[in-house]
Design a protein around this motif. Structure first.
Motif, mmCIF file in Angstrom:
data_model
loop_
_atom_site.group_PDB
_atom_site.id
_atom_site.type_symbol
_atom_site.label_atom_id
_atom_site.label_comp_id
_atom_site.label_asym_id
_atom_site.label_seq_id
_atom_site.Cartn_x
_atom_site.Cartn_y
_atom_site.Cartn_z
ATOM 1 N N PRO A 107 0.840 -1.199 0.000
ATOM 2 C CA PRO A 107 0.000 0.000 0.000
ATOM 3 C C PRO A 107 0.875 1.250 0.000
ATOM 4 C CG PRO A 107 0.068 -0.972 2.175
ATOM 5 C CD PRO A 107 0.795 -1.914 1.253
ATOM 6 N N GLY A 108 0.298 2.378 -0.373
ATOM 7 C CA GLY A 108 1.046 3.629 -0.466
ATOM 8 C C GLY A 108 1.778 4.007 0.801
ATOM 9 N N SER A 109 1.215 3.705 1.962
ATOM 10 C CA SER A 109 1.849 4.078 3.226
ATOM 11 C C SER A 109 3.067 3.227 3.547
ATOM 12 C CB SER A 109 0.838 3.985 4.362
ATOM 13 O OG SER A 109 0.367 2.644 4.471
ATOM 14 N N ALA A 110 3.193 2.054 2.940
ATOM 15 C CA ALA A 110 4.307 1.156 3.244
ATOM 16 C C ALA A 110 5.506 1.370 2.327
ATOM 17 C CB ALA A 110 3.847 -0.291 3.130
ATOM 18 N N LYS A 111 5.326 2.183 1.297
ATOM 19 C CA LYS A 111 6.410 2.383 0.347
ATOM 20 C C LYS A 111 7.430 3.365 0.896
ATOM 21 C CE LYS A 111 3.345 1.898 -3.565
ATOM 22 N NZ LYS A 111 2.705 2.597 -4.649
ATOM 23 N N GLU A 112 8.695 3.114 0.587
ATOM 24 C CA GLU A 112 9.745 4.053 0.952
ATOM 25 C C GLU A 112 9.942 5.043 -0.184
ATOM 26 O OE1 GLU A 112 13.457 2.573 2.283
ATOM 27 O OE2 GLU A 112 12.554 0.971 3.448
ATOM 28 N N LYS A 113 10.437 6.210 0.165
ATOM 29 C CA LYS A 113 10.764 7.188 -0.858
ATOM 30 C C LYS A 113 11.901 6.619 -1.713
ATOM 31 C CE LYS A 113 12.517 11.852 -1.458
ATOM 32 N NZ LYS A 113 13.009 13.051 -0.825
ATOM 33 N N PRO A 114 11.757 6.638 -3.043
ATOM 34 C CA PRO A 114 12.841 6.101 -3.876
ATOM 35 C C PRO A 114 14.087 6.958 -3.760
ATOM 36 C CG PRO A 114 11.195 7.195 -5.224
ATOM 37 C CD PRO A 114 10.657 7.166 -3.828
ATOM 38 N N GLN A 115 15.247 6.328 -3.893
ATOM 39 C CA GLN A 115 16.490 7.058 -3.781
ATOM 40 C C GLN A 115 17.275 7.047 -5.085
ATOM 41 O OE1 GLN A 115 17.454 5.028 0.169
ATOM 42 N NE2 GLN A 115 18.587 6.926 0.245
ATOM 43 N N ILE A 116 16.741 6.399 -6.120
ATOM 44 C CA ILE A 116 17.413 6.390 -7.411
ATOM 45 C C ILE A 116 16.671 7.341 -8.332
ATOM 46 C CG2 ILE A 116 18.031 5.009 -9.424
ATOM 47 C CD1 ILE A 116 18.427 2.652 -7.570
ATOM 48 N N ALA A 117 17.426 8.186 -9.011
ATOM 49 C CA ALA A 117 16.834 9.199 -9.877
ATOM 50 C C ALA A 117 17.618 9.292 -11.176
ATOM 51 C CB ALA A 117 16.837 10.552 -9.162
ATOM 52 N N GLU A 118 16.973 9.887 -12.188
ATOM 53 C CA GLU A 118 17.635 10.124 -13.464
ATOM 54 C C GLU A 118 17.930 11.615 -13.581
ATOM 55 O OE1 GLU A 118 16.951 9.635 -18.264
ATOM 56 O OE2 GLU A 118 15.497 8.782 -16.882
ATOM 57 N N VAL A 119 19.153 11.953 -13.975
ATOM 58 C CA VAL A 119 19.571 13.343 -14.117
ATOM 59 C C VAL A 119 18.916 13.932 -15.368
ATOM 60 C CG1 VAL A 119 21.525 14.903 -14.445
ATOM 61 C CG2 VAL A 119 21.752 12.912 -12.937
ATOM 62 N N LYS A 120 18.217 15.061 -15.209
ATOM 63 C CA LYS A 120 17.540 15.726 -16.315
ATOM 64 C C LYS A 120 18.265 16.989 -16.767
ATOM 65 C CE LYS A 120 14.120 12.912 -16.763
ATOM 66 N NZ LYS A 120 13.945 12.150 -17.991
ATOM 67 N N ALA A 121 18.977 17.663 -15.852
ATOM 68 C CA ALA A 121 19.727 18.873 -16.199
ATOM 69 C C ALA A 121 20.853 19.054 -15.190
ATOM 70 C CB ALA A 121 18.817 20.099 -16.197
ATOM 71 N N VAL A 122 21.968 19.640 -15.660
ATOM 72 C CA VAL A 122 23.143 19.838 -14.818
ATOM 73 C C VAL A 122 23.604 21.281 -14.959
ATOM 74 C CG1 VAL A 122 25.519 19.110 -14.394
ATOM 75 C CG2 VAL A 122 23.847 17.438 -15.145
ATOM 76 N N GLY A 123 23.921 21.915 -13.825
ATOM 77 C CA GLY A 123 24.449 23.270 -13.852
ATOM 78 C C GLY A 123 25.888 23.283 -14.371
ATOM 79 N N PRO A 124 26.424 24.475 -14.619
ATOM 80 C CA PRO A 124 27.761 24.588 -15.189
ATOM 81 C C PRO A 124 28.890 24.302 -14.207
ATOM 82 C CG PRO A 124 26.876 26.759 -14.739
ATOM 83 C CD PRO A 124 25.779 25.773 -14.455
ATOM 84 N N GLY A 125 28.586 24.209 -12.920
ATOM 85 C CA GLY A 125 29.636 24.038 -11.917
ATOM 86 C C GLY A 125 30.193 25.391 -11.509
ATOM 87 N N THR A 126 31.216 25.366 -10.673
ATOM 88 C CA THR A 126 31.878 26.593 -10.243
ATOM 89 C C THR A 126 33.383 26.390 -10.384
ATOM 90 O OG1 THR A 126 32.053 25.875 -7.935
ATOM 91 C CG2 THR A 126 30.047 27.050 -8.540
ATOM 92 N N ASP A 127 34.154 27.417 -10.039
ATOM 93 C CA ASP A 127 35.612 27.277 -10.086
ATOM 94 C C ASP A 127 36.091 26.202 -9.115
ATOM 95 O OD1 ASP A 127 35.810 29.253 -11.989
ATOM 96 O OD2 ASP A 127 36.145 30.846 -10.512
ATOM 97 N N GLU A 128 35.389 26.056 -7.986
ATOM 98 C CA GLU A 128 35.777 25.082 -6.973
ATOM 99 C C GLU A 128 35.158 23.701 -7.186
ATOM 100 O OE1 GLU A 128 34.088 28.011 -5.894
ATOM 101 O OE2 GLU A 128 35.938 29.127 -5.779
ATOM 102 N N VAL A 129 34.020 23.631 -7.882
ATOM 103 C CA VAL A 129 33.281 22.377 -8.026
ATOM 104 C C VAL A 129 33.174 21.992 -9.493
ATOM 105 C CG1 VAL A 129 31.098 21.195 -7.582
ATOM 106 C CG2 VAL A 129 31.922 22.892 -5.955
ATOM 107 N N LYS A 130 33.797 20.860 -9.850
ATOM 108 C CA LYS A 130 33.685 20.315 -11.196
ATOM 109 C C LYS A 130 32.500 19.354 -11.215
ATOM 110 C CE LYS A 130 36.032 17.440 -14.538
ATOM 111 N NZ LYS A 130 36.721 16.179 -14.582
#
Length: 90
Positions: free
Chosen positions: A28-51
């Protein structure tokens, strides 16, 4: 409408969890866990510190309560920082 994340943000769409157990029991809906696997739809450009290490189309494992959920054109997405992604699922 398109979403373009900024800096080190990533937009993902959760992959629906199965509704039955391996033995065939329907959960039932109440017994389900929140899924933790996802598909990436968009990615930001990053920063100087984060690739950016993920790309559009990757399947990723994310922290259980990470990110902000948004609904655009009746589709639910989660926007989170790249650091909330735990692993790429191959």
């Amino acid at each position: 409408m398109n979403i373009k994340p900024l800096a080190d943000r990533v937009v993902v769409k959760m992959i629906e969890a199965e509704e039955t157990t391996k033995s065939g029991i329907v959960l039932p809906g109440s017994a389900k866990e929140k899924p933790q696997i996802a598909e990436v739809k968009a990615v930001g450009p990053g920063t100087d510190e984060v690739k950016m290490h993920v790309k559009v189309g990757d399947k990723v494992l994310i922290s259980k309560y990470a990110g902000t959920e948004v609904k655009i054109d009746d589709v639910e997405y989660t926007i989170l920082k790249q650091s909330d992604i735990l692993a790429i699922v191959e």
